[in-house]
Design an enzyme around this catalytic site. Structure first.
Site, PDB file in Angstrom:
ATOM      1  N   CYS A 137       0.786  -1.233   0.000  1.00 60.29           N
ATOM      2  CA  CYS A 137       0.000   0.000   0.000  1.00 60.29           C
ATOM      3  C   CYS A 137       0.826   1.296   0.000  1.00 60.29           C
ATOM      4  O   CYS A 137       1.792   1.430   0.733  1.00 60.29           O
ATOM      5  CB  CYS A 137      -0.947   0.060   1.185  1.00 60.29           C
ATOM      6  SG  CYS A 137      -2.029  -1.335   1.309  1.00 60.29           S
TER       7      CYS A 137
ATOM      8  N   ARG B  12       5.970  -0.027  -4.740  1.00 58.45           N
ATOM      9  CA  ARG B  12       5.688  -0.690  -3.466  1.00 58.45           C
ATOM     10  C   ARG B  12       4.829  -1.938  -3.665  1.00 58.45           C
ATOM     11  O   ARG B  12       4.758  -2.789  -2.793  1.00 58.45           O
ATOM     12  CB  ARG B  12       4.973   0.279  -2.515  1.00 58.45           C
ATOM     13  CG  ARG B  12       5.825   1.476  -2.132  1.00 58.45           C
ATOM     14  CD  ARG B  12       5.035   2.492  -1.368  1.00 58.45           C
ATOM     15  NE  ARG B  12       4.641   2.032  -0.066  1.00 58.45           N
ATOM     16  CZ  ARG B  12       5.409   2.010   1.009  1.00 58.45           C
ATOM     17  NH1 ARG B  12       6.627   2.468   0.911  1.00 58.45           N
ATOM     18  NH2 ARG B  12       4.982   1.570   2.158  1.00 58.45           N
TER      19      ARG B  12
ATOM     20  N   TRP C 166      -2.451  -2.986  -1.747  1.00 62.64           N
ATOM     21  CA  TRP C 166      -1.914  -4.332  -1.904  1.00 62.64           C
ATOM     22  C   TRP C 166      -2.772  -5.193  -0.991  1.00 62.64           C
ATOM     23  O   TRP C 166      -2.681  -5.077   0.233  1.00 62.64           O
ATOM     24  CB  TRP C 166      -0.445  -4.347  -1.484  1.00 62.64           C
ATOM     25  CG  TRP C 166       0.287  -5.603  -1.831  1.00 62.64           C
ATOM     26  CD1 TRP C 166       0.850  -5.913  -3.034  1.00 62.64           C
ATOM     27  CD2 TRP C 166       0.576  -6.697  -0.954  1.00 62.64           C
ATOM     28  NE1 TRP C 166       1.460  -7.141  -2.965  1.00 62.64           N
ATOM     29  CE2 TRP C 166       1.310  -7.640  -1.709  1.00 62.64           C
ATOM     30  CE3 TRP C 166       0.294  -6.983   0.378  1.00 62.64           C
ATOM     31  CZ2 TRP C 166       1.749  -8.835  -1.169  1.00 62.64           C
ATOM     32  CZ3 TRP C 166       0.733  -8.182   0.915  1.00 62.64           C
ATOM     33  CH2 TRP C 166       1.459  -9.099   0.143  1.00 62.64           C
TER      34      TRP C 166
ATOM     35  N   ASN D 277      -2.602   2.168   5.290  1.00 63.01           N
ATOM     36  CA  ASN D 277      -1.580   1.188   4.951  1.00 63.01           C
ATOM     37  C   ASN D 277      -1.258   0.448   6.238  1.00 63.01           C
ATOM     38  O   ASN D 277      -1.019   1.073   7.265  1.00 63.01           O
ATOM     39  CB  ASN D 277      -0.347   1.941   4.413  1.00 63.01           C
ATOM     40  CG  ASN D 277       0.871   1.057   4.278  1.00 63.01           C
ATOM     41  OD1 ASN D 277       0.763  -0.161   4.265  1.00 63.01           O
ATOM     42  ND2 ASN D 277       2.034   1.686   4.181  1.00 63.01           N
ATOM     43  N   GLY D 278      -1.293  -0.881   6.194  1.00 61.87           N
ATOM     44  CA  GLY D 278      -0.993  -1.651   7.403  1.00 61.87           C
ATOM     45  C   GLY D 278      -2.063  -2.695   7.628  1.00 61.87           C
ATOM     46  O   GLY D 278      -2.849  -3.005   6.741  1.00 61.87           O
TER      47      GLY D 278
ATOM     48  N   GLU E  56      21.056 -15.086  -4.049  1.00 63.76           N
ATOM     49  CA  GLU E  56      20.538 -13.806  -4.545  1.00 63.76           C
ATOM     50  C   GLU E  56      20.200 -13.922  -6.035  1.00 63.76           C
ATOM     51  O   GLU E  56      19.152 -13.456  -6.486  1.00 63.76           O
ATOM     52  CB  GLU E  56      21.553 -12.687  -4.271  1.00 63.76           C
ATOM     53  CG  GLU E  56      21.193 -11.318  -4.822  1.00 63.76           C
ATOM     54  CD  GLU E  56      19.844 -10.764  -4.343  1.00 63.76           C
ATOM     55  OE1 GLU E  56      19.229 -11.348  -3.442  1.00 63.76           O
ATOM     56  OE2 GLU E  56      19.419  -9.746  -4.917  1.00 63.76           O
TER      57      GLU E  56
ATOM     58  N   LYS F 191      16.493 -13.346  -7.692  1.00 63.88           N
ATOM     59  CA  LYS F 191      16.236 -12.372  -8.772  1.00 63.88           C
ATOM     60  C   LYS F 191      15.456 -13.048  -9.892  1.00 63.88           C
ATOM     61  O   LYS F 191      14.502 -12.516 -10.417  1.00 63.88           O
ATOM     62  CB  LYS F 191      17.553 -11.830  -9.360  1.00 63.88           C
ATOM     63  CG  LYS F 191      18.304 -10.812  -8.564  1.00 63.88           C
ATOM     64  CD  LYS F 191      17.724  -9.429  -8.542  1.00 63.88           C
ATOM     65  CE  LYS F 191      16.759  -9.242  -7.441  1.00 63.88           C
ATOM     66  NZ  LYS F 191      17.147  -9.029  -6.113  1.00 63.88           N
TER      67      LYS F 191
ATOM     68  N   GLU G  84      11.868 -13.799  -8.850  1.00 65.74           N
ATOM     69  CA  GLU G  84      11.084 -12.571  -8.677  1.00 65.74           C
ATOM     70  C   GLU G  84      10.584 -12.002  -9.993  1.00 65.74           C
ATOM     71  O   GLU G  84       9.421 -11.640 -10.097  1.00 65.74           O
ATOM     72  CB  GLU G  84      11.946 -11.480  -8.006  1.00 65.74           C
ATOM     73  CG  GLU G  84      12.119 -11.649  -6.521  1.00 65.74           C
ATOM     74  CD  GLU G  84      12.977 -10.536  -5.927  1.00 65.74           C
ATOM     75  OE1 GLU G  84      12.651 -10.047  -4.850  1.00 65.74           O
ATOM     76  OE2 GLU G  84      14.013 -10.163  -6.541  1.00 65.74           O
TER      77      GLU G  84
ATOM     78  N   HIS H  16      22.756 -34.458  -1.628  1.00 66.47           N
ATOM     79  CA  HIS H  16      21.972 -34.936  -0.484  1.00 66.47           C
ATOM     80  C   HIS H  16      20.489 -34.805  -0.785  1.00 66.47           C
ATOM     81  O   HIS H  16      19.699 -34.462   0.086  1.00 66.47           O
ATOM     82  CB  HIS H  16      22.354 -34.161   0.774  1.00 66.47           C
ATOM     83  CG  HIS H  16      23.774 -34.404   1.174  1.00 66.47           C
ATOM     84  ND1 HIS H  16      24.196 -35.593   1.717  1.00 66.47           N
ATOM     85  CD2 HIS H  16      24.883 -33.632   1.064  1.00 66.47           C
ATOM     86  CE1 HIS H  16      25.500 -35.535   1.932  1.00 66.47           C
ATOM     87  NE2 HIS H  16      25.942 -34.349   1.528  1.00 66.47           N
TER      88      HIS H  16
ATOM     89  N   LYS I 169       7.719  -3.902  -2.818  1.00 68.94           N
ATOM     90  CA  LYS I 169       9.101  -3.544  -2.521  1.00 68.94           C
ATOM     91  C   LYS I 169       9.318  -3.351  -1.034  1.00 68.94           C
ATOM     92  O   LYS I 169      10.343  -3.706  -0.482  1.00 68.94           O
ATOM     93  CB  LYS I 169       9.497  -2.266  -3.260  1.00 68.94           C
ATOM     94  CG  LYS I 169      10.957  -1.929  -3.019  1.00 68.94           C
ATOM     95  CD  LYS I 169      11.533  -1.134  -4.125  1.00 68.94           C
ATOM     96  CE  LYS I 169      13.035  -0.998  -3.978  1.00 68.94           C
ATOM     97  NZ  LYS I 169      13.749  -2.238  -4.302  1.00 68.94           N
TER      98      LYS I 169
END
Ligand code: G6P
Length: 611
Positions: A2, A27, A76, A102-103, A484, A488, A491, A507, A606
């Site tokens: 949000c 965001r 969001w 927002n929250g 990382e 990427k 995502e 394993h 984000k």
């Protein structure tokens, strides 16, 4: 996660709100809306599911809503599916109060029951509608917006950044926050409110960071801050050194591409800020020689890519400074009842400085009496204010959801810490220290040279475009780079991948290797080369298509790999800084090839300001 904006001034609010929301798109969101107070004092709301372009179309780029005072929101979804009905702003029953939030209001079910009993009705599934009606309830009771909001904060559990318009108080915006970010900017004739700095940079660089439970009343050219007892508070703005252009694409096709290209500068700026010739100076972060000597162990807490940067730090700090380091996901640390240890330094890493779990982890560490240090990119962010010491990274605003330059800057901050710790504790020789420091200065140029030769990676991405799954394997710092690189890829290209410590592959996971499975080995740790090469051979003999990412001149990999990607040589401890660049580019090109929304990948946010 949000985004909130608010504007009061002389200009038409709606187009400015849309523009501000655009700056917060990174965001993550799935619907949007704006509320504007029209010239006769009525509040009008327009909302749309989907991208901001849908809201822009519906409002005719804002022209459909006339008035100079308004609030806007990108949602969001948390409570209730993404839909126009659930999108913010929300109204009270009489349409005299409109709010964006927002929250997460954790006790919203209980509050909803209470309000239903009092005769309120609900049209959406959101906790925000409950919040709006709770404000209305207290406003009816006290007849004062600040008192209504103060009562709201006392009754509500959870996190919120809330902005409210009251029909009875025209040309004013009221707001409050707890654990969700909110900033305020004031110019001569305007006042602005937002979840993050890029939304208001065009208007002012002097930003007020709102603290928990502070209530704000905005009027054109003025912001008044109150505590819960409605006493006025004195606040000083913080000067932000970012310029408005740094939050624009600047001719690049995507923010991510632009931000990857900014890495040489970001790395250089972060190194220069903390070094002075042969000296690393961390005094401004509260780390003096005496404090460093007292540290017996380090715990790093972070989320997402920042956690991956933490994994690099674990290897580098342990190797250079010989201090035991543990890296933890902040969401785990905060609830696992960590053992209090006064000699432990807790380092929190975060781009935004607003990640809910990372913030909570730092608060928990402080409660246990541990010293905390934040490696953070956003000046004045919550994390920067909560931690005992701050080491800023100099990445500038990062807009693409998938982090690149902020991650690179975090690595530099960690190397500086590791080297400083090593120097103070005498775990590296003077020659090694100088050599490492001078290499730190050379990294920027090496990153630039990789970026200048990206055609090869683009070709490799085209070859890999039809793969359904991939593996990244490496050891030590190379493994840290792999996790990382794999993130990427997931995502932004939506291709499944696994990052594995090369020694761990057999394993279990090697059973997934079949004809043509792409396995990319990162091979930069000199002492471990042969071992990782053997692991690559094991996958090749089971049909894998093998790619090797190595230093220039590493001929052994050529004999095994179907594809070899090279980067300039560096010290193994700094390898992640170079290894990650081709991996970022690889993910980027795959995302472009697949026609994905590179900067705003599906479902992702984000800045994750809720748990
Ligand atoms: C989200 C972002 C990631 C980021 C993580 C931590 O998940 O999508 O890119 O690494 O949050 O964010 P922070 O702002 O704390 O670094």
């Amino acid at each position: 996660m949000c985004g909130i904006v608010g504007y009061i001034g002389e200009k038409q609010a709606a187009p400015l709100l849309l523009e501000g929301l655009e700056k917060l798109e990174y965001r993550g969101y799935d619907s949007a809306g704006i509320a504007v107070e029209d010239n006769s004092g009525n509040i009008e709301i327009m909302r749309a599911k989907g991208r901001l372009s849908c809201l822009a179309e519906k409002t005719r780029c804002g022209k459909a809503l006339e008035g100079c005072c308004g609030i806007g929101h990108t949602r969001w979804a948390t409570h209730g599916e993404p839909s126009e009905c659930n999108a913010h702003p929300h109204f009270n029953d009489g349409q005299t109060i409109a709010a964006v939030h927002n929250g997460i209001i954790e006790n919203y079910t209980e509050l909803k029951k209470k309000l239903l009993k009092r005769g309120y009705s609900f049209y959406s599934e959101t906790d925000t509608e409950v919040a709006t009606k709770l404000v209305d309830y207290y406003y009816e009771k006290h007849g004062d917006p600040v008192k209504a909001i103060a009562n709201f904060t006392l009754r509500v559990k959870g996190s919120y950044a809330l902005a409210v318009l009251f029909k009875d108080y025209p040309k004013q915006i009221f707001a409050v926050r707890k654990d969700s970010p909110m900033i305020i900017g004031v110019t001569k004739k305007e006042a602005l409110l937002a979840s993050d700095v890029p939304a208001i940079l065009k208007y002012t660089k002097n930003v007020y960071f709102v603290e928990n439970s502070e209530i704000i009343c905005l009027e054109a050219g003025k912001a008044v801050f109150y505590n819960l007892d409605k006493e006025e508070l004195e606040k000083t703005p913080v000067k932000i050194n970012w310029n408005a252009e740094s939050a624009e694409k600047g001719g690049y096709e995507h923010f991510m591409l632009k931000e990857m290209h900014e890495q040489p500068k970001v790395v250089k700026d972060t190194v220069s800020y903390y070094t002075d010739g042969e000296k690393i100076n961390l005094n401004r972060s509260g780390l003096t020689g005496r404090t460093i000597k007292k540290i017996k162990n380090i715990t790093i807490v972070a989320c997402g890519s920042a956690y991956h940067a933490g994994v690099v730090a674990q290897y580098v700090i342990e190797k250079l400074a010989r201090i035991p380091v543990r890296v933890e996901l902040a969401s785990e640390f905060r609830y696992r009842e960590p053992v209090a240890d006064k000699n432990c330094l807790v380092i929190a890493i975060s781009q935004s400085g607003e990640t809910a779990d990372t913030l909570a982890a730092v608060r928990e560490a402080k409660k246990l009496g541990m010293k905390t240090l934040a490696i953070v990119n956003v000046v004045g962010s919550s994390l920067a204010r909560v931690a005992d010491g701050v080491m800023y990274t100099y990445a500038g605003p990062e807009i693409a959801v998938a982090t690149t330059k902020a991650y690179s800057a975090q690595l530099i901050a960690e190397y500086l810490l590791a080297l400083k710790f090593a120097k103070v504790r005498g775990t590296v020789s003077a020659e090694k220290y100088s050599a490492l420091l001078s290499e730190l200065n050379a990294l920027s140029g090496k990153i630039e040279s990789i970026l200048n030769n990206k055609a090869e990676i683009q070709r490799f991405a085209a070859e890999a475009a039809n793969k359904k799954t991939m593996f990244f394997i490496g050891r030590g710092v190379d493994y840290a780079a792999c996790i990382e690189g794999s993130l990427k890829l997931k995502e932004i290209s939506y291709i499944h991948s696994e990052a594995y410590a090369a020694g761990e592959l057999k394993h279990g996971t090697i059973s997934l290797i079949e004809d043509g499975t792409l396995v990319l080995g990162v091979l930069m740790q000199q002492e471990l080369l042969e071992k990782t090469l053997s692991n690559l051979v094991e996958t090749k003999s089971r049909g894998a298509y093998v790619a090797a990412l190595t230093y220039e001149g590493m001929n052994k990999a050529k004999e095994i790999a179907d594809v070899q990607l090279v980067v300039p040589q560096t010290y193994d401890v700094f390898a992640a800084s170079l290894a990650v660049i081709p991996l970022q580019l690889f993910a980027y090109y795959l995302s472009v090839l697949k026609g994905n929304d590179v900067d705003k990948p599906r479902n992702l946010a984000k800045s994750v300001t809720v748990e």
